[in-house]
Enzyme design. Sequence first.
Site, PDB file in Angstrom:
ATOM      1  N   LYS A  53       4.096   3.134   2.508  1.00 21.76           N
ATOM      2  CA  LYS A  53       2.637   3.289   2.610  1.00 21.76           C
ATOM      3  C   LYS A  53       2.223   3.397   4.078  1.00 21.76           C
ATOM      4  O   LYS A  53       1.392   4.233   4.446  1.00 21.76           O
ATOM      5  CB  LYS A  53       1.938   2.110   1.925  1.00 21.76           C
ATOM      6  CG  LYS A  53       2.018   2.198   0.405  1.00 21.76           C
ATOM      7  CD  LYS A  53       1.611   0.914  -0.304  1.00 21.76           C
ATOM      8  CE  LYS A  53       1.882   1.044  -1.799  1.00 21.76           C
ATOM      9  NZ  LYS A  53       1.637  -0.169  -2.578  1.00 21.76           N
ATOM     10  N   GLN A  97       0.006  -6.186  -1.339  1.00 23.70           N
ATOM     11  CA  GLN A  97       1.139  -5.735  -2.149  1.00 23.70           C
ATOM     12  C   GLN A  97       1.465  -6.757  -3.241  1.00 23.70           C
ATOM     13  O   GLN A  97       1.637  -7.939  -2.959  1.00 23.70           O
ATOM     14  CB  GLN A  97       2.364  -5.499  -1.249  1.00 23.70           C
ATOM     15  CG  GLN A  97       3.580  -4.959  -1.982  1.00 23.70           C
ATOM     16  CD  GLN A  97       3.353  -3.576  -2.577  1.00 23.70           C
ATOM     17  OE1 GLN A  97       2.774  -2.694  -1.952  1.00 23.70           O
ATOM     18  NE2 GLN A  97       3.796  -3.377  -3.813  1.00 23.70           N
ATOM     19  N   ASP A 120      -7.155   0.043  -3.900  1.00 24.11           N
ATOM     20  CA  ASP A 120      -6.249   0.065  -5.059  1.00 24.11           C
ATOM     21  C   ASP A 120      -7.046   0.266  -6.356  1.00 24.11           C
ATOM     22  O   ASP A 120      -6.470   0.573  -7.396  1.00 24.11           O
ATOM     23  CB  ASP A 120      -5.482  -1.267  -5.151  1.00 24.11           C
ATOM     24  CG  ASP A 120      -4.075  -1.151  -4.571  1.00 24.11           C
ATOM     25  OD1 ASP A 120      -3.536  -0.030  -4.551  1.00 24.11           O
ATOM     26  OD2 ASP A 120      -3.536  -2.190  -4.153  1.00 24.11           O
TER      27      ASP A 120
END
Length: 295
Positions: A53, A97, A120
């Site tokens: 990422k 994460q 997200d």
Amino acid sequence: MTAEIIHGKQIAQDIRAELQQEVAALVAKGIRPGLGVILVGSDPASTSYVTAKEKACEEIGIYSDDNRLPAETTQEELLAKVAEMNADPKINGILVQLPLPKHIDEAAVLMAIDPSKDVDGFHPVNVGKMVVGEKAFLPCTPHGVIQMLLRSGVETSGAHAVVVGRSNIVGKPVANMLVQKQKGGDATVTVCHTRTRDLAGHVRQADIVIAAAGRPNTITADMVKPGAVVIDVGVNRIEDASKKSGFRLVGDVDFDAVAEVASKITPVPGGVGPMTITMLLWNTVESAKQANGLA
Ligand code: NAP
């Protein structure tokens, strides 16, 4: 093989090239989009996702604020880090994460992220906006699926889409997006899961199959209507002695056989996978535009 392959890798590259231009235009206005990344612990899979990422951010010009915290980080410390990022104007998106270590309440951490930085798309505020059809940060994997359909010329309007899987990160949101009254939506949607009676019977009626069960060979050729479009979200490791690693990745679809029946199909790897990070970058750029009154 008769099916046309939908190359997620290529579609992801095309979108990243578009985003790179958008970022350059923002930077010219003095705005650099920023992503705050938090990794707790050193799980190898999570570490490699986070590294990928950050690399993707760098490639298109997004600033990434990398925070690798020890596994023993407390919930209070993590919440304090999230609060700091919520208040930091250089950060437009916050990525925590998952999974988090067991002593941390994942839901509490996700709830603490400012919804305007929830790139997200997991915060209930964004989920709710998505459901009622308001502008929202869409969760990355399902949004990637919709972009793949749109960009490979698949007409969703009026199509019968059968989604196999009802998780909060893939099945439910992709079903929701497909049913919205908008481009890439307007489908008639059936959602299947482990309690579904006659999975094959439902899938056989689909013009578009979205497989997100997390189980190899869930979709076999006899279950697919000739000419259907098949999107395989599944990522499963199966043993393969011929590989140095001892395993290989397969999806939920019996690819070779289904490719003889379907009109379009996504491979694993190289299908939905590359779209997920790309849509995270998309949301981060979108967030930077919103924060500066440009969207
Ligand atoms: P999940 O939370 O395990 O959910 C799987 C869903 O599939 C559940 O709703 C389950 O039903 C249903 N299911 C499982 N076996 C089934 C069967 N035999 N028949 C019908 N339904 C069945 O998984 P997930 O997080 O949604 O992920 C799904 C797959 O996508 C996994 O392989 C994952 O690795 C992959 N994935 C890929 C990406 C990417 O970037 N490409 C991103 C996210 C996930 P119940 O609800 O009844 O248990």
